[in-house]
Design a protein around this motif. Structure first.
Motif, short mmCIF file in Angstrom:
data_model
loop_
_atom_site.label_atom_id
_atom_site.label_comp_id
_atom_site.label_asym_id
_atom_site.label_seq_id
_atom_site.Cartn_x
_atom_site.Cartn_y
_atom_site.Cartn_z
N GLN A 99 0.83 -1.21 0.00
CA GLN A 99 0.00 0.00 0.00
C GLN A 99 0.86 1.26 0.00
O GLN A 99 0.58 2.23 -0.71
N LEU A 100 1.90 1.25 0.79
CA LEU A 100 2.81 2.41 0.82
C LEU A 100 3.47 2.62 -0.53
O LEU A 100 3.61 3.76 -1.00
N ARG A 101 3.88 1.53 -1.17
CA ARG A 101 4.52 1.63 -2.49
C ARG A 101 3.53 2.18 -3.52
O ARG A 101 3.89 3.00 -4.37
N ALA A 102 2.27 1.75 -3.43
CA ALA A 102 1.25 2.28 -4.34
C ALA A 102 1.03 3.76 -4.09
O ALA A 102 0.92 4.56 -5.04
N PHE A 103 0.98 4.16 -2.83
CA PHE A 103 0.80 5.57 -2.47
C PHE A 103 1.92 6.44 -3.04
O PHE A 103 1.68 7.46 -3.68
N VAL A 104 3.15 6.02 -2.84
CA VAL A 104 4.29 6.80 -3.32
C VAL A 104 4.32 6.84 -4.84
O VAL A 104 4.58 7.91 -5.44
N THR A 105 4.02 5.73 -5.48
CA THR A 105 4.08 5.69 -6.95
C THR A 105 3.00 6.56 -7.57
O THR A 105 3.25 7.30 -8.52
N VAL A 106 1.78 6.50 -7.03
CA VAL A 106 0.70 7.35 -7.55
C VAL A 106 1.03 8.82 -7.32
O VAL A 106 0.79 9.67 -8.19
N ALA A 107 1.61 9.12 -6.17
CA ALA A 107 1.98 10.51 -5.87
C ALA A 107 3.01 11.02 -6.87
O ALA A 107 2.94 12.17 -7.33
N ARG A 108 3.97 10.17 -7.22
CA ARG A 108 5.01 10.59 -8.15
C ARG A 108 4.50 10.68 -9.59
O ARG A 108 4.88 11.58 -10.34
N GLU A 109 3.63 9.74 -9.98
CA GLU A 109 3.14 9.71 -11.35
C GLU A 109 1.95 10.64 -11.56
O GLU A 109 1.73 11.13 -12.66
N GLY A 110 1.16 10.84 -10.50
CA GLY A 110 -0.02 11.68 -10.63
C GLY A 110 -1.11 11.05 -11.48
O GLY A 110 -2.02 11.75 -11.94
N ASN A 111 -1.03 9.75 -11.70
CA ASN A 111 -1.96 9.08 -12.60
C ASN A 111 -2.00 7.60 -12.24
O ASN A 111 -0.96 6.95 -12.11
N LEU A 112 -3.22 7.04 -12.10
CA LEU A 112 -3.36 5.65 -11.71
C LEU A 112 -2.84 4.69 -12.77
O LEU A 112 -2.20 3.67 -12.46
N GLN A 118 -8.00 11.17 3.73
CA GLN A 118 -8.07 11.25 2.28
C GLN A 118 -6.70 11.70 1.77
O GLN A 118 -6.24 12.80 2.06
N LEU A 119 -6.02 10.84 1.00
CA LEU A 119 -4.66 11.13 0.56
C LEU A 119 -4.61 11.78 -0.83
O LEU A 119 -3.65 12.49 -1.14
N PHE A 120 -5.63 11.50 -1.65
CA PHE A 120 -5.65 12.04 -3.01
C PHE A 120 -7.01 12.65 -3.32
O PHE A 120 -8.03 12.26 -2.73
N SER A 121 -6.99 13.58 -4.25
CA SER A 121 -8.23 14.08 -4.84
C SER A 121 -8.12 13.89 -6.34
O SER A 121 -7.05 14.05 -6.92
N ALA A 162 0.26 15.09 1.08
CA ALA A 162 1.55 15.73 0.88
C ALA A 162 2.40 15.68 2.14
O ALA A 162 3.63 15.54 2.07
N LYS A 163 1.76 15.79 3.30
CA LYS A 163 2.50 15.74 4.56
C LYS A 163 3.03 14.34 4.85
O LYS A 163 4.10 14.18 5.44
N LEU A 164 2.26 13.31 4.44
CA LEU A 164 2.66 11.94 4.74
C LEU A 164 3.63 11.35 3.72
O LEU A 164 4.33 10.38 4.01
N LEU A 165 3.68 11.93 2.52
CA LEU A 165 4.53 11.37 1.46
C LEU A 165 5.99 11.21 1.87
O LEU A 165 6.58 10.14 1.64
N PRO A 166 6.66 12.23 2.47
CA PRO A 166 8.08 12.05 2.83
C PRO A 166 8.29 10.89 3.80
O PRO A 166 9.30 10.20 3.73
N TYR A 167 7.31 10.66 4.70
CA TYR A 167 7.46 9.56 5.66
C TYR A 167 7.35 8.21 4.95
O TYR A 167 8.10 7.27 5.25
N ALA A 168 6.42 8.12 3.99
CA ALA A 168 6.27 6.88 3.23
C ALA A 168 7.52 6.60 2.42
O ALA A 168 7.98 5.45 2.35
N GLU A 169 8.09 7.63 1.81
CA GLU A 169 9.32 7.45 1.03
C GLU A 169 10.46 6.99 1.93
O GLU A 169 11.27 6.15 1.53
N ARG A 170 10.50 7.53 3.14
CA ARG A 170 11.56 7.14 4.08
C ARG A 170 11.42 5.67 4.49
O ARG A 170 12.40 4.94 4.60
#
Length: 297
Positions: free
Chosen positions: A5-18, A46-49, A62-70
């Motif tokens: 789930q964390l990997r999916a969160f980070v990847t979607v955040a970086r790509e901006g597209n499912l 809610q992590l994405f809109s 956006a606040k949680l993304l750096p922690y997930a990446e870490r």
């Protein structure tokens, strides 16, 4: 919550597209959507809109993304450390060192090296950038530190990885304010310079600058060690090129004057022969030195 789930969160955040995120993760788009939904439910956030352009991080996301990446970065390091326990790397690694160990983070690198590969021994050879490059090409050193970009001059090709960018400053003796402040390379070339051998990065960097400006510096002394260069500057002999942090320290401690209109940008690298970069011992040493810099920056 799990790592998928964390990997999916980070990847979607970086790509901006499912769709693109699913392609990166080698799964279907519905699978990524379910992973994001499960993560949001477990966090009650809610992590994405959704927008016309794709998926946009909310403020909470956006606040949680750096922690997930870490967390994912630590997982990669954990796996690397685990894999290294099965390693049978042995033999001697010959390392070319330059400058001071604190700047190159040599101690941290060697500590990780001996802990990760206890059957591997090391041999250190201190020198200047140019001599390290020569010995790497000759095969008498396996890896080494180098300042700047290794020249592509038709000789044995070199593989280089940048570790950090830094700045050199021109430093003058105390009381030389009027002679160096606000002065260009053209003016500084006429002042006495403490020069270094051809193998030195100082020589290589300054020679390039003066050659491009068609200038001939006034060389009054030749030394091959930074401490000696600094001593001669303190003694009033002439100008020298000194690393930024040391220049600032010495300016405060001894009143040395830093030329404020010029500087030299360069990079600290780790190098080896291009054809040897995938050898197990060399590849492992590159990975560990990169980890030291990433962890300590």
């Amino acid at each position: 919550m799990d790592f998928t789930q964390l990997r999916a969160f980070v990847t979607v955040a970086r790509e901006g597209n499912l769709t693109r995120a699913a392609e990166r993760l080698h799964v279907t788009q519905p699978a990524v959507s379910l992973q994001i939904k499960a993560l949001q439910e477990s966090l009650n956030l809610q992590l994405f809109s959704r927008s016309a352009s794709g998926m946009t991080l909310t403020n909470d996301g956006a606040k949680l993304l750096p922690y997930a990446e870490r967390v994912l970065s630590c997982l990669v390091e954990f796996r690397q450390a685990s894999n290294s326990l099965h390693s049978t790397l042995s033999g001697e690694l010959a390392i070319g060192t330059i400058l001071d160990p604190e700047f190159t983070r040599l101690g941290a690198f060697l500590k990780r090296l001996v802990e990760t590969y206890p059957q591997l021994s090391t041999r250190l050879q201190q020198g200047m950038s140019g001599s390290v490059l020569q010995q790497i090409r000759a095969g008498s050193l396996d890896v080494g530190f180098y300042i700047g970009e290794a020249p592509d001059d038709g000789k044995t090709p070199v593989y280089s990885v940048g570790l950090t960018n830094f700045t050199y400053r021109v430093v003058a003796p105390s009381g030389w304010n009027k002679r160096v402040l606000g002065q260009s390379w053209q003016s500084l070339a006429q002042l006495p310079w403490i020069w270094t051998p051809a193998e030195s990065a100082h020589n290589r960097l300054l020679t390039k600058i003066f050659a491009e400006l068609n200038l001939t510096p006034n060389k009054v002394a030749l030394v091959d060690q930074e401490p000696s260069m600094l001593d001669l500057v303190k003694s009033g002999v002439g100008l020298s090129l000194i690393r930024d942090a040391i220049a600032i320290r010495e300016a405060h401690a001894h009143g040395l004057v830093i030329a404020d209109a010029v500087s030299v940008e360069t990079q600290l690298c780790i190098i080896c022969q291009e054809k040897r970069k995938n050898e197990a011992m060399i590849a492992a040493s590159f990975e560990l030195i990169k980890q030291c810099w990433q962890l300590l920056i």
